[in-house]
Design a protein around this motif. Structure first.
Motif, short mmCIF file in Angstrom:
data_model
loop_
_atom_site.label_atom_id
_atom_site.label_comp_id
_atom_site.label_asym_id
_atom_site.label_seq_id
_atom_site.Cartn_x
_atom_site.Cartn_y
_atom_site.Cartn_z
N MET A 1 0.85 -1.20 0.00
CA MET A 1 0.00 0.00 0.00
C MET A 1 0.88 1.25 0.00
N ALA A 2 0.65 2.16 -0.95
CA ALA A 2 1.46 3.36 -1.07
C ALA A 2 1.24 4.28 0.13
N THR A 3 2.32 4.87 0.63
CA THR A 3 2.23 5.79 1.76
C THR A 3 2.92 7.10 1.43
N PHE A 4 2.57 8.16 2.17
CA PHE A 4 3.20 9.45 2.02
C PHE A 4 3.08 10.19 3.34
N SER A 5 3.93 11.18 3.54
CA SER A 5 3.94 11.92 4.81
C SER A 5 3.51 13.36 4.59
N LEU A 6 2.89 13.94 5.62
CA LEU A 6 2.44 15.32 5.58
C LEU A 6 2.69 15.97 6.93
N THR A 7 2.96 17.27 6.91
CA THR A 7 2.96 18.09 8.12
C THR A 7 1.77 19.01 8.01
N ALA A 8 0.84 18.91 8.99
CA ALA A 8 -0.45 19.58 8.81
C ALA A 8 -1.02 20.05 10.13
N ILE A 9 -1.94 21.02 10.04
CA ILE A 9 -2.68 21.51 11.19
C ILE A 9 -4.15 21.11 11.02
N ASN A 10 -4.72 20.50 12.05
CA ASN A 10 -6.11 20.06 11.99
C ASN A 10 -7.05 21.26 12.00
N VAL A 11 -8.03 21.25 11.10
CA VAL A 11 -9.00 22.35 11.04
C VAL A 11 -10.44 21.87 11.18
N GLY A 12 -10.66 20.57 11.31
CA GLY A 12 -12.02 20.07 11.48
C GLY A 12 -12.03 18.57 11.67
N THR A 13 -13.01 18.06 12.41
CA THR A 13 -13.18 16.62 12.58
C THR A 13 -14.65 16.25 12.46
N TYR A 14 -14.89 15.01 11.97
CA TYR A 14 -16.25 14.51 11.80
C TYR A 14 -16.29 13.04 12.21
N PRO A 15 -17.35 12.60 12.89
CA PRO A 15 -17.43 11.19 13.29
C PRO A 15 -17.61 10.28 12.09
N LEU A 16 -17.05 9.10 12.18
CA LEU A 16 -17.20 8.07 11.15
C LEU A 16 -17.41 6.74 11.85
N GLY A 17 -18.56 6.16 11.65
CA GLY A 17 -18.85 4.90 12.31
C GLY A 17 -18.93 5.07 13.82
N GLU A 18 -18.56 4.01 14.55
CA GLU A 18 -18.66 4.04 16.00
C GLU A 18 -17.40 4.54 16.68
N ALA A 19 -16.24 4.41 16.02
CA ALA A 19 -14.99 4.71 16.71
C ALA A 19 -14.03 5.59 15.92
N ASP A 20 -14.29 5.82 14.64
CA ASP A 20 -13.32 6.52 13.80
C ASP A 20 -13.69 8.00 13.63
N ARG A 21 -12.73 8.74 13.10
CA ARG A 21 -12.94 10.15 12.79
C ARG A 21 -12.39 10.45 11.40
N ILE A 22 -13.08 11.36 10.72
CA ILE A 22 -12.52 11.97 9.52
C ILE A 22 -11.92 13.29 9.95
N ILE A 23 -10.64 13.50 9.67
CA ILE A 23 -9.96 14.74 10.04
C ILE A 23 -9.73 15.56 8.78
N THR A 24 -10.12 16.81 8.84
CA THR A 24 -9.78 17.77 7.79
C THR A 24 -8.59 18.58 8.28
N PHE A 25 -7.54 18.65 7.47
CA PHE A 25 -6.35 19.39 7.88
C PHE A 25 -5.76 20.12 6.69
N PHE A 26 -4.93 21.10 7.02
CA PHE A 26 -4.23 21.85 5.97
C PHE A 26 -2.75 21.55 6.11
N SER A 27 -2.15 21.02 5.04
CA SER A 27 -0.76 20.58 5.08
C SER A 27 0.15 21.51 4.27
#
Length: 303
Positions: A1-27
């Motif tokens: 599985m291809a991977t990549f790295s980012l340096t970012a600041i979180n600007v928003g979060t949203y629930p996903l399922g029972e335990a996960d989160r979708i994070i919106t960030f600016f990198s």
């Protein structure tokens, strides 16, 4: 599985399922981005605290079908002081909201905006300066990067230089200040916009200017209220000065410099209501350009 790295600041979060989160960030590397933080909503998990808004992280992500997945995350800065001051936290969350709205237009300038956003959140957390003025400076920096920074030195209709005696109003649609003659002309157009007859302007020594101005203004300003907010707002000389001062201070921060003169002027006026009036005017302009209301600062009305 291809991977990549980012340096970012979180600007928003949203629930996903029972335990996960979708994070919106600016990198720094890719601008506005979204990814899934597995298990981030479970208390005490590795990503729980790191997924909070305004944290700066260094992340390793794996590419997914619709959303990438955060596989490793290292905190760089959490701005803990913000959590102890509701007013400053609200302003920082306003920065995050602006980033979510305007972030797609900043991808080509991602590194510069990431640095400015990180600096601005840090100043809001640690600086003793007036939060509203810090916010005003950030708004000017954002608008400059987007290419829609308002015109404050010349009338946006006739292009004549402005001073304390000639300024009249701020027009959201035209993107700047109007002088008194242009404002009066636009008001007359607003009254007569349903008329089939062209607007008659009295002929005098400025008659030629008035006819040219009528063509330049066109139908702009025929409504005072657009999407619930005023398209044209009257402005006082003191508020105008605050805007000009904040713009200059924003430019020195962009250059990595400090200004003793600006700091001394701010100390003398830190409690002045004109600062807050200027910032509210800028927020109205930003909301006009965004086509939506920003809600992060609503809670400040109760402070």
């Amino acid at each position: 599985m291809a991977t990549f790295s980012l340096t970012a600041i979180n600007v928003g979060t949203y629930p996903l399922g029972e335990a996960d989160r979708i994070i919106t960030f600016f990198s720094r590397e890719r601008g506005l981005h979204r990814a899934v933080a597995k298990g981030a909503r479970k208390p005490g998990t590795r990503l729980s605290g790191k997924s909070e808004p305004l944290n700066i992280n260094r992340m390793l992500l794996a590419r997914g079908r619709s959303l990438d997945i955060i596989t490793q995350c290292e905190s760089i800065e959490t701005f803990g002081a913000l959590r102890r001051n509701l007013e400053r936290l609200a302003f920082a969350l306003y920065y995050a909201e602006l980033t979510q709205v305007f972030g797609p237009g900043l991808s080509e300038d991602a590194a510069r905006y990431f640095d400015r956003l990180s600096l601005s959140v840090g100043l809001m957390a640690e600086s003793a300066r007036e939060p509203a003025l810090l916010c005003l400076e950030f708004e000017f920096a954002l608008l400059e990067m987007l290419g829609i920074r308002p015109q404050l030195d010349r009338c946006v209709a006739c292009r004549e230089p402005l001073n304390e005696q000639t300024i009249s109003s701020f027009n959201h649609e035209m993107g700047g200040l109007l002088c008194q003659p242009c404002h009066r002309l636009m008001r007359r157009r607003a009254v007569n916009h349903d008329s089939a007859r062209p607007l008659r302007v009295q002929e005098d020594e400025s008659g030629e200017y008035a006819r040219d101005l009528e063509l330049a203004v066109g139908n702009i300003g025929h409504r005072d209220d657009i999407d619930g907010q005023r398209a044209t707002v009257l402005i006082t000389p003191l508020v105008w000065k605050r805007l000009v001062l904040a713009r200059a201070s924003s430019e020195t921060l962009n250059e990595g410099l400090t200004s003793t003169i600006l700091a001394e002027q701010e100390i003398a006026t830190v409690q002045n209501k004109s600062i807050h009036a200027a910032r509210r005017l800028m927020q109205g302009y930003i909301e006009y350009k965004a086509g939506k209301r920003m809600r992060a600062l609503d809670l400040l009305a109760n402070i």
